[in-house]
Design an enzyme around this catalytic site. Structure first.
Site, short mmCIF file in Angstrom:
data_model
loop_
_atom_site.label_atom_id
_atom_site.label_comp_id
_atom_site.label_asym_id
_atom_site.label_seq_id
_atom_site.Cartn_x
_atom_site.Cartn_y
_atom_site.Cartn_z
CE1 TYR A 23 -17.60 21.04 3.79
CE2 TYR A 23 -16.56 21.34 1.77
CZ TYR A 23 -17.62 21.86 3.53
OH TYR A 23 -16.80 23.15 3.59
CD GLU A 24 -13.54 17.20 7.15
OE1 GLU A 24 -13.34 17.46 6.61
OE2 GLU A 24 -13.59 16.15 7.85
N GLY A 25 -17.97 13.09 5.55
CA GLY A 25 -18.13 12.14 6.02
C GLY A 25 -19.54 12.87 5.73
NE ARG B 152 -17.09 12.63 10.46
CZ ARG B 152 -17.06 11.33 10.28
NH1 ARG B 152 -17.81 10.56 11.75
NH2 ARG B 152 -17.15 10.77 8.83
CD GLN C 146 -21.20 12.74 9.57
OE1 GLN C 146 -21.22 12.68 10.97
NE2 GLN C 146 -19.95 12.75 9.29
#
Lengths: 563, 563
Positions: free
Chosen positions: B422-424, B290, B429
């Protein structure tokens, strides 16, 4: 199916923001036009939107070829009379309000934004000819431009002259027959060539011999793709060549052409208006064009919102209160969708308000003309900023799927991005606001608007924002030119948000008391509340930048930016 | 040439924000690494950026083929040791600070964002193995992952399980040899296949037999593309097939794969960590990932800024004070460029600050670990939001040319748009911030940060924003979960802006007193002033939304959004 015409919303805004009842059109005509345009756009234009992006307009040695289906869909538009809504009755138009024509164009562009740019450009050509053409020119060209049988283009930009129109070099030499020989290269000409109509009417800015430098030496010429024969029909091909089309990030259905005039010394044009009167004619073309580009912001925002709402209601992901849930149920997704709805409605209200002033100004209302002039940079810049923001949120709502082209959300994001640039960049709109529009009348039109908003606004946050706009406006009137320009963009956003907040708040009040489509009215109230309580306060945060001096920007020299 | 490594800036931020002197690395090593990485990236990777976009990674029946030059440039990266900077010395790495490795990765990604995603993913695989692998697994895989000789992937997402990892269905069945038979389909696997390295190490989340539903039943498996032979070298091909790659809006150099595991019942994997321990291992992988995605925001912002500054300094348009001028001289263009510079610096400071906490946390500093956890969602979400904003301004600075693909500005705009997803997603977040990160410790880490910022901040606007963040945080701690989530994104932006303002203000003070590169220091001071006086106040405008209740979002039901 990702497109549904926003008829209830359009009607509501026409009634309560544009106040179309005052514009001399019957109620059932308004309904019939909105519904007819919606059915036409959904049936004929929306299905071609994707091919417009994936196939796109193609350059060939014989001219630009549109994707399959476009020619037929364009002919259906002409035959359905959708181009004639706002055109003068004297030239075969229906003479309906510009505000109503705006709603029709919105629907067409929501269905297919790139395609709808073509008739959008016709509007500018019609305006220029209607205001500046001779009776003969009007007779020869206006009827078929009004129907859309022929299409129009605007030829301003040259490679060395982007936003600086005064630097253009295209030439016009007088001919013995009273016409003019045109030569030069123009770039960024939307629909500069295509295969959908029988003729294309290029309106071209050029310099006559011995014309002074700068904008004062510019004249406007009409250059048809096919010269008219003795019967007024398209005859011999003129000496205009489409050299190439641009490879753009989006709006692929719209061919952006490089046009070369007079390569063989045989490009014949007619002067429109007086020699050296080109800038005035250009502003006639561009003013409504600017509103219509602001309207493109509404179009793309509406389409992106519809797509995102449909996806969010369909996509099951995770759970809420112990049950599998569609993502529309999650608070942050709701926040995104509510923002999309509220911003789209706000942009529509702003653009329709301006459009209604066109009708009032045409009827001789000087105050409406002053308000139109003031609202035009707001509608263009803020409308397109909203289109970009909303289409970006649309991608986000789709998550990873939003980044995959097949989903369609990405197309809107790419398509939208040109709108803050063309027809005068949004920076130029902001300069126009704090320059010509604010200082031109010493702030009279702006303070008339601010006073009206201040009298009608009820929410504390909205009142605070309106007062802040008044503060900034007073500052701007006294500030040095660079300081005004340094704060122009933040000020434009603040003022646009105040206008939208004022219009949204009023609509929310009306919706609370109105009878009718209860889901639509509930959504309107919710979006109005969200706009006034959550989006309006954001704009307050821009006051510091709006009144900051230019010194902050010139604290270092240009070279240092590369350090 | 549109890429210059930002070495002076990186060094300044490493010194004064990351405080790299405390992280046990010698001064001249830092310089040597920054300069070496810059020269390598400029010479080998930047020239391939355009082909990465225009040619892109291609799917073939034999696997994914990268554009010409990528394999050689990747091998040069491995041979140059650029992958080993932050990897543990025990496995052949250089054991240098993560903060320094962050700067190297920034440089690589500024040169070529899509390409640099490949080593970015290695970092996650290395972390997962270093923390959860057996000694045998570490010996077998880590050294060659550390150098980049082999690359790593993260396999989380499945078609029915996007952000909801708990819904995944991939299966792992125990085999007689102690290994596991893996089956299932994973989507959105970045660099899931390519032809640049000798092996690819897939880390795959799957369910073992009888595992409970949801996230608790998930385990992590290592699935190599080529099984290792008796000597530990790549041997027989495993049963992993790349079914297709996605047609994305941008980041075309990075193949986004659909991977099918075990189509022929012969996909062999090893368990990493304990059975059902997959989520914990996944978070190990994802946390630094992240940060590295936040770093992509810095990368694309830096590149877009460099390109826009170069264009604005070169493009002559109109005049200023009676002389032909480059557009960099116009106030609104200056405003855009200053914003790009300030936002890029702000994002870099935020990400480097978080990266330095990785090093401190690794050294056992519990407070640093708590701050890292808090800063991670900020760095990821706000860093990527800045990347999107700055690359959009970059298009605008170019005017019409920005919309033409050949100019290059559009690529950055398209490339950037995946990073908030992407990546959450950034919404996730924000939920992480107001959920786990805020409530997990009753606000201790957050208020420790706020107190420090409050003590050090000097500007009135910045102090007001920090106080507003404290207000919102107190509100969040007492609010219902839906209300917290409704305000989560505005709060994340406010808090991120406060942190950036605090870091920028401090850097401005240091720059005012520092000796050295005077152009760089002047730009730093100007950007810091702009950030604190013009960007910080904007975030104050979000307070109303941050504390608004969720009721505003649920005032209408889901169906009504389609009304």
């Amino acid at each position: 199916m990702s497109f549904t015409p926003a008829i209830a919303e359009q009607r509501f805004v026409l009634d309560h923001v544009a106040r179309i009842a005052e514009l001399g059109v019957e109620d059932d005509i308004v309904d019939a036009v909105l519904e007819g345009a919606g059915a036409f756009a959904a049936g004929e234009w929306a299905p071609l939107d994707r091919a417009g992006d994936t196939v796109g307009a193609k350059w060939t040695a014989d001219g630009v070829v549109m994707p399959d289906g476009y020619r037929a869909a364009y002919q259906a538009y002409v035959e359905g009379g959708w181009g004639t809504i706002g055109s003068p009755e004297a030239f075969g138009g229906q003479g309906l309000p510009f505000a109503l024509a705006t709603a029709v164009l919105e629907t067409l562009g929501t269905a297919n934004m790139g395609f709808a740019l073509c008739p959008t450009l016709n509007v500018g050509a019609i305006e220029a000819l209607a205001h500046h053409g001779t009776p003969e020119q009007q007779t020869a060209y206006l009827p078929r431009l009004a129907t859309g049988e022929w299409t129009g283009t605007m030829n301003l930009t040259e490679p060395q002259a982007g936003s600086d129109v005064g630097a253009l070099k295209a030439k016009a030499e007088p001919r013995a027959d009273g016409k003019w020989g045109i030569s030069g290269t123009k770039i960024f000409i939307s629909f500069g060539d295509h295969d959908m109509a029988d003729n294309i009417v290029h309106l071209v800015l050029a310099r006559t011999p011995d014309a002074p430098a700068g904008t004062k030496g510019i004249s406007l010429f009409l250059v048809p793709k096919f010269r008219l024969d003795a019967d007024g029909n398209p005859g011999d091909v003129n000496d205009v060549r489409v050299v190439s089309i641009e490879h753009k990030m989006g709006l692929h259905a719209s061919p952006t052409c490089v046009l070369s005039f007079g390569d063989n010394g045989d490009c014949i044009g007619e002067l429109i208006g007086p020699e050296m009167g080109g800038m005035r004619a250009m502003f006639t073309m561009m003013n409504n064009a600017r509103l219509n580009v602001g309207l493109q912001g509404v179009q793309v925002a509406e389409r992106a919102t519809q797509r995102a709402v449909a996806y969010a209601r369909d996509r099951v992901q995770g759970s809420r209160n112990g049950k599998p849930a569609t993502i529309v149920e999650f608070p942050d997704v709701r926040r995104m969708l509510m923002r999309m709805k509220a911003q789209t409605m706000a942009a529509r209200a702003l653009v329709y308000l301006a459009a209604a002033q066109v009708d009032r100004a045409n009827a001789g209302d000087a105050a409406a003309k002053a308000r139109l002039d003031l609202l035009t940079p707001l509608a263009k810049a803020h409308g397109t900023d909203i289109g970009c923001e909303v289409s970006s949120i649309g991608v986000q709502v789709h998550g990873g799927m939003g980044y995959i082209e097949e989903t369609g959300a990405a197309q809107h994001f790419r398509d939208a991005r040109i709108t803050p640039i063309y027809e005068g960049t949004n920076g130029i709109q902001a300069a126009d606001l704090v320059g010509r529009k604010l200082s031109g009348d010493g702030g009279a039109a702006l303070f008339a608007l601010i006073d009206q908003m201040r009298n009608e606004a009820q929410g504390e946050g909205l009142i605070a924002l309106i007062d802040a706009c008044a503060d900034v406006a007073r500052h701007m009137l006294e500030a040095q030119v660079d300081d005004r320009l340094a704060g122009s963009y933040p000020f434009l956003t603040m003022l646009s948000t105040a206008v939208c907040g004022w219009l949204m708040e009023a609509q929310g009040r009306i919706a609370a008391e109105a009878q009718g489509d209860s889901a639509f009215l509930a959504m309107k109230r919710a979006a109005a509340t969200f706009y006034v309580t959550q989006i309006v306060p954001e704009a307050m945060g821009m006051k510091a930048a709006a009144v900051a001096s230019a010194d902050a920007l010139y604290a270092v020299d240009a070279e240092t930016f590369a350090a």
